[in-house]
Write a protein that holds these residues in place. Structure first.
Motif, PDB file in Angstrom:
ATOM      1  N   GLY A   1     -77.036 -22.396 -32.349  1.00 26.57           N
ATOM      2  CA  GLY A   1     -77.143 -22.211 -30.905  1.00 26.57           C
ATOM      3  C   GLY A   1     -76.910 -23.465 -30.090  1.00 26.57           C
ATOM      4  N   LEU A   2     -77.268 -24.624 -30.645  1.00 25.34           N
ATOM      5  CA  LEU A   2     -77.108 -25.849 -29.867  1.00 25.34           C
ATOM      6  C   LEU A   2     -75.643 -26.140 -29.575  1.00 25.34           C
ATOM      7  CD1 LEU A   2     -79.711 -28.493 -31.076  1.00 25.34           C
ATOM      8  CD2 LEU A   2     -79.639 -27.191 -28.953  1.00 25.34           C
ATOM      9  N   ALA A   3     -74.770 -25.863 -30.534  1.00 29.46           N
ATOM     10  CA  ALA A   3     -73.340 -26.096 -30.311  1.00 29.46           C
ATOM     11  C   ALA A   3     -72.843 -25.253 -29.144  1.00 29.46           C
ATOM     12  CB  ALA A   3     -72.558 -25.773 -31.577  1.00 29.46           C
ATOM     13  N   ALA A   4     -73.281 -23.991 -29.092  1.00 31.24           N
ATOM     14  CA  ALA A   4     -72.877 -23.120 -27.994  1.00 31.24           C
ATOM     15  C   ALA A   4     -73.513 -23.560 -26.680  1.00 31.24           C
ATOM     16  CB  ALA A   4     -73.257 -21.674 -28.305  1.00 31.24           C
ATOM     17  N   MET A   5     -74.776 -23.961 -26.744  1.00 34.38           N
ATOM     18  CA  MET A   5     -75.464 -24.379 -25.524  1.00 34.38           C
ATOM     19  C   MET A   5     -74.876 -25.666 -24.962  1.00 34.38           C
ATOM     20  SD  MET A   5     -77.687 -23.676 -23.237  1.00 34.38           S
ATOM     21  CE  MET A   5     -78.835 -22.432 -23.820  1.00 34.38           C
ATOM     22  N   PHE A   6     -74.414 -26.563 -25.833  1.00 31.82           N
ATOM     23  CA  PHE A   6     -73.838 -27.811 -25.339  1.00 31.82           C
ATOM     24  C   PHE A   6     -72.538 -27.572 -24.578  1.00 31.82           C
ATOM     25  CE2 PHE A   6     -76.755 -30.452 -27.875  1.00 31.82           C
ATOM     26  CZ  PHE A   6     -76.977 -31.459 -26.943  1.00 31.82           C
ATOM     27  N   THR A   7     -71.830 -26.498 -24.878  1.00 30.28           N
ATOM     28  CA  THR A   7     -70.673 -26.135 -24.068  1.00 30.28           C
ATOM     29  C   THR A   7     -71.100 -25.921 -22.625  1.00 30.28           C
ATOM     30  OG1 THR A   7     -69.559 -25.098 -25.946  1.00 30.28           O
ATOM     31  CG2 THR A   7     -68.844 -24.421 -23.743  1.00 30.28           C
ATOM     32  N   MET A   8     -72.213 -25.231 -22.468  1.00 31.64           N
ATOM     33  CA  MET A   8     -72.760 -24.962 -21.148  1.00 31.64           C
ATOM     34  C   MET A   8     -73.357 -26.224 -20.527  1.00 31.64           C
ATOM     35  SD  MET A   8     -75.506 -21.953 -20.312  1.00 31.64           S
ATOM     36  CE  MET A   8     -75.766 -21.354 -18.649  1.00 31.64           C
ATOM     37  N   MET A   9     -74.050 -26.997 -21.346  1.00 29.91           N
ATOM     38  CA  MET A   9     -74.761 -28.162 -20.839  1.00 29.91           C
ATOM     39  C   MET A   9     -73.806 -29.249 -20.358  1.00 29.91           C
ATOM     40  SD  MET A   9     -77.730 -30.373 -22.750  1.00 29.91           S
ATOM     41  CE  MET A   9     -78.620 -28.868 -23.175  1.00 29.91           C
ATOM     42  N   ASN A  10     -72.727 -29.486 -21.086  1.00 31.25           N
ATOM     43  CA  ASN A  10     -71.781 -30.516 -20.667  1.00 31.25           C
ATOM     44  C   ASN A  10     -71.127 -30.156 -19.343  1.00 31.25           C
ATOM     45  OD1 ASN A  10     -72.199 -32.298 -22.803  1.00 31.25           O
ATOM     46  ND2 ASN A  10     -70.727 -31.253 -24.115  1.00 31.25           N
ATOM     47  N   THR A  11     -70.824 -28.869 -19.158  1.00 29.47           N
ATOM     48  CA  THR A  11     -70.311 -28.411 -17.867  1.00 29.47           C
ATOM     49  C   THR A  11     -71.320 -28.681 -16.766  1.00 29.47           C
ATOM     50  OG1 THR A  11     -68.973 -26.677 -18.894  1.00 29.47           O
ATOM     51  CG2 THR A  11     -69.534 -26.386 -16.581  1.00 29.47           C
ATOM     52  N   ALA A  12     -72.590 -28.381 -17.051  1.00 31.55           N
ATOM     53  CA  ALA A  12     -73.643 -28.575 -16.061  1.00 31.55           C
ATOM     54  C   ALA A  12     -73.872 -30.050 -15.761  1.00 31.55           C
ATOM     55  CB  ALA A  12     -74.934 -27.931 -16.552  1.00 31.55           C
ATOM     56  N   ARG A  13     -73.708 -30.916 -16.761  1.00 32.84           N
ATOM     57  CA  ARG A  13     -73.937 -32.342 -16.527  1.00 32.84           C
ATOM     58  C   ARG A  13     -72.908 -32.920 -15.570  1.00 32.84           C
ATOM     59  NH1 ARG A  13     -75.969 -34.327 -22.621  1.00 32.84           N
ATOM     60  NH2 ARG A  13     -78.142 -33.694 -22.236  1.00 32.84           N
ATOM     61  N   LEU A  14     -71.664 -32.555 -15.729  1.00 35.66           N
ATOM     62  CA  LEU A  14     -70.661 -32.995 -14.770  1.00 35.66           C
ATOM     63  C   LEU A  14     -70.948 -32.427 -13.382  1.00 35.66           C
ATOM     64  CD1 LEU A  14     -67.359 -32.711 -16.857  1.00 35.66           C
ATOM     65  CD2 LEU A  14     -68.543 -34.808 -16.156  1.00 35.66           C
ATOM     66  N   ALA A  15     -71.400 -31.179 -13.341  1.00 37.33           N
ATOM     67  CA  ALA A  15     -71.715 -30.547 -12.061  1.00 37.33           C
ATOM     68  C   ALA A  15     -72.856 -31.267 -11.359  1.00 37.33           C
ATOM     69  CB  ALA A  15     -72.061 -29.077 -12.269  1.00 37.33           C
ATOM     70  N   VAL A  16     -73.868 -31.687 -12.110  1.00 34.69           N
ATOM     71  CA  VAL A  16     -75.000 -32.396 -11.507  1.00 34.69           C
ATOM     72  C   VAL A  16     -74.565 -33.777 -11.007  1.00 34.69           C
ATOM     73  CG1 VAL A  16     -77.270 -33.411 -11.960  1.00 34.69           C
ATOM     74  CG2 VAL A  16     -76.747 -31.113 -12.762  1.00 34.69           C
ATOM     75  N   GLY A  17     -73.645 -34.424 -11.715  1.00 34.43           N
ATOM     76  CA  GLY A  17     -73.108 -35.672 -11.198  1.00 34.43           C
ATOM     77  C   GLY A  17     -72.507 -35.490  -9.820  1.00 34.43           C
ATOM     78  N   LEU A  18     -71.798 -34.381  -9.627  1.00 34.85           N
ATOM     79  CA  LEU A  18     -71.223 -34.086  -8.308  1.00 34.85           C
ATOM     80  C   LEU A  18     -72.305 -33.846  -7.258  1.00 34.85           C
ATOM     81  CD1 LEU A  18     -68.210 -33.810  -7.356  1.00 34.85           C
ATOM     82  CD2 LEU A  18     -68.568 -34.091  -9.807  1.00 34.85           C
ATOM     83  N   GLN A  19     -73.475 -33.362  -7.683  1.00 34.79           N
ATOM     84  CA  GLN A  19     -74.578 -33.209  -6.738  1.00 34.79           C
ATOM     85  C   GLN A  19     -74.992 -34.568  -6.170  1.00 34.79           C
ATOM     86  OE1 GLN A  19     -77.722 -31.124  -8.807  1.00 34.79           O
ATOM     87  NE2 GLN A  19     -76.761 -29.126  -8.505  1.00 34.79           N
ATOM     88  N   GLY A  20     -75.071 -35.571  -7.044  1.00 33.89           N
ATOM     89  CA  GLY A  20     -75.402 -36.905  -6.562  1.00 33.89           C
ATOM     90  C   GLY A  20     -74.368 -37.417  -5.576  1.00 33.89           C
ATOM     91  N   LEU A  21     -73.099 -37.169  -5.856  1.00 34.49           N
ATOM     92  CA  LEU A  21     -72.027 -37.585  -4.954  1.00 34.49           C
ATOM     93  C   LEU A  21     -72.131 -36.877  -3.614  1.00 34.49           C
ATOM     94  CD1 LEU A  21     -69.290 -38.895  -4.246  1.00 34.49           C
ATOM     95  CD2 LEU A  21     -68.181 -37.011  -5.485  1.00 34.49           C
ATOM     96  N   GLY A  22     -72.325 -35.562  -3.635  1.00 37.81           N
ATOM     97  CA  GLY A  22     -72.391 -34.805  -2.393  1.00 37.81           C
ATOM     98  C   GLY A  22     -73.534 -35.246  -1.493  1.00 37.81           C
TER      99      GLY A  22
END
Length: 596
Positions: free
Chosen positions: A285-306
């Motif tokens: 499950g972690l391999a599948a979840m990391f697909t989701m998590m890495n997407t979310a991590r980049l998205a959260v970086g954009l939150q800091g920028l915004g």
């Protein structure tokens, strides 16, 4: 009350002048992503975020979400639900999703500016559709055919939203300790029982269903992180044929009372024999979840920028209007009773720090999104592999640095207001409170640092670092005769060389003492971020000089880059010194002696 105007000119500069995204899209086969289409996305995205989302930001902070404890139903702040309906009607939810499941098929980087606009306009609202994209990616890459057929279309068209359910009351980062159980049923589904906390948008009134991606253990699961499986657990039961049935055994037990993002529903979710379906292989499950998590991590970086950009816009306006004292070098506005505070060096220090970090971060964040497209769509296998290595390396840097700088910039903006920034009237204090969470969720800054140094550099032999260093040297060589950037080339080369030296020294010391990795990780991360930003500022000035922008734009880029290289990049000296001190200053004091 703070206001927001999408910085379309600088967004276009980052995408088209610096990154050449429109040309790259054509090379990658995204034939629909023409410059006209991309400009329309920017213009309409600005209209939606400025006129619909931004006015709801203060309302969401004031009213927050409410929970009906009898039913577990969550009501979002006034206007949030209606704004989501407009978001769906506008087709924004499927902008970059696959056409075969109802999406528009635009490249990931084409939607990144919209993401920044949403986060700047209303971060709390933006959290509701945030994880739908990650859930889509997880199911797209790891789900069975029937799961993709059943779940992806309603997620992509916005009728359903997604969540990511990892954290439990007793375990956060160490997921090997999780206790949520999954018991197999006779129909091929599983009965999920356990409690998850800090679940963003775990319950709300915006959509007819919510799709939870849940980590749990099967009865035969081995101990630790290798015994974790991933399950899709809908709020309303969904059959293999796509039919929906009764309410599932999952409900919101409580809402967290938070420092910021009050309009975002942060839920404790109780799973009581909820029907779920296995995603991917058992215990993987972690391999599948990391697909989701890495997407979310980049998205959260954009939150800091915004958040940084909105705070900077308001601080800049205030600094031009607020009259206080005279300039130290003589009155600049003698017709006024005092000069605006923007004439004072310390106010300029704060504003220029924000401007340098924001504009450099914008290109860094947009480039990471472009790497996603290259890694997935390039016809060249070597280019795909290189992009994937660099993306893995840059993900923790972008997530951590853009959010840490988001906290810094929102606090600088508040400081520009003086005491007026600390009261709610101007709205900048909300931005500072909202920014604080971005360094925590989807992996704290410390976790990003360990991921970067421990996994991406040491375990992977610095594959992504080598790519980044190669890009730096290539740029320095190409721009050697460019007078606009010539002063900065020796600085950047020196930092790149030291980056290599620090990496080798950490590796040497870690061979004898594993604590050296943890002791150096944070400073190594920040050092990496500042050097990477130097690369993007050098590229930005070079792109500006070669562009058709007017002289004022080019001067602003040159002077901001000068400020960055002379006043911000030297922060690396402190981080390098801390790294060189090793683990001893951190680890020698016994735990029991901290209160002496």
């Amino acid at each position: 009350m703070s206001t927001y105007q999408a910085p379309l000119a600088d967004m276009r500069f980052a995408l088209f002048d610096v990154l050449g995204a429109d040309r790259r899209f054509e090379q990658l086969g995204f034939t629909e992503a023409t410059r006209d289409v991309l400009d329309a996305v920017l213009e309409e995205g600005a209209r939606f975020t400025e006129t619909v989302l931004a006015p709801l930001n203060a309302i969401g902070d004031r009213d927050g979400c409410t929970l009906d404890r009898a039913t577990g139903a969550v009501t979002t702040p006034p206007g949030f639900r209606e704004a989501y309906a407009q978001y769906v009607e506008g087709g924004w939810s499927g902008l970059t999703s696959p056409p075969e499941f109802g999406g528009q098929g635009l490249p990931h980087a084409a939607g990144i500016a919209l993401k920044e606009m949403i986060d700047a306009a209303n971060l709390a609202w933006g959290n509701f559709p945030l994880l739908s994209h990650g859930a889509t990616e997880a199911l797209l890459h790891h789900g069975e055919d029937w799961q993709r057929d059943v779940f992806l279309k309603p997620l992509i068209d916005g009728r359903w939203t997604g969540t990511m359910c990892l954290t439990e009351p007793h375990c956060g980062t160490d997921l090997g300790l999780l206790r949520t159980r999954a018991e197999p049923g006779e129909d091929g589904s599983y009965s999920i029982t356990g409690t998850k906390i800090f679940i963003t948008a775990g319950e709300h009134d915006m959509t007819e269903n919510i799709i939870h991606l849940v980590l749990a253990r099967l009865p035969d699961a081995p101990a630790g992180s290798k015994g974790i499986s991933l399950f899709v657990v809908p709020k309303v039961r969904v059959g293999r044929d796509g039919s929906t049935g009764e309410r599932n055994g999952v409900r919101c037990g409580s809402l967290e009372h938070k420092m910021g993002i009050h309009g975002s529903a942060t839920c404790v979710m109780n799973f009581d024999g909820a029907q779920g379906w296995l995603v991917g292989q058992p215990h993987r499950g972690l391999a599948a979840m990391f697909t989701m998590m890495n997407t979310a991590r980049l998205a959260v970086g954009l939150q800091g920028l915004g958040l940084s950009d909105r705070a900077y816009q308001n601080a800049l306006r205030y600094s031009r209007e607020r009259l206080q004292m005279r300039s130290l070098s003589g009155a600049k506005y003698p017709d006024k009773p005092a000069d605006p505070i923007i004439v004072h060096p310390d106010v300029r220090r704060m504003l220029l720090t924000c401007k340098a970090l924001i504009e450099g971060s914008r290109v860094m964040g947009y480039h990471a999104a472009l790497l996603v497209d290259i890694a997935h769509a390039s016809p060249d296998a070597g280019e795909r592999a290189q992009a994937d290595a660099l993306l893995g390396f840059m993900t923790p840097i972008a997530k951590a640095c853009l959010t840490e700088w988001g906290v810094e910039c929102t606090y600088h903006a508040l400081q520009c207001y003086g005491g007026h920034g600390y009261i709610a009237e101007h709205g900048v204090e909300q931005l500072a409170r909202d920014a604080r969470i971005t360094t925590l969720y989807e992996g704290t800054t410390g976790i990003q640092a360990l991921d970067l140094l421990g996994r991406k550099v040491m375990q992977q032999q610095g594959e992504g670092l080598k790519v980044m260093l190669g890009l730096i040297e290539q740029l320095c060589s190409e721009q050697a005769t460019n007078d606009a950037v010539a002063p900065y080339i020796p600085m950047l080369r020196e930092k790149a060389s030291q980056w290599q030296q620090l990496t080798r020294e950490i590796g040497r010391r870690a061979a004898a003492n594993a604590d050296e990795i943890g002791a150096a990780a944070y400073d190594y991360l920040m050092y990496s971020g500042y050097v990477t930003l130097g690369y993007w500022w050098l590229r930005s000035v070079a792109a500006s000089e070669a562009s058709t922008h007017n002289d004022a734009f080019k001067v602003a880029k040159r002077e901001t880059a000068r400020f960055y290289f002379e006043r911000v990049l030297p922060r690396t000296l402190v981080h390098a010194s801390a790294i060189e001190s090793g683990a001893a200053p951190l680890m020698t004091l016994e735990a029991d002696a901290f209160d002496n």
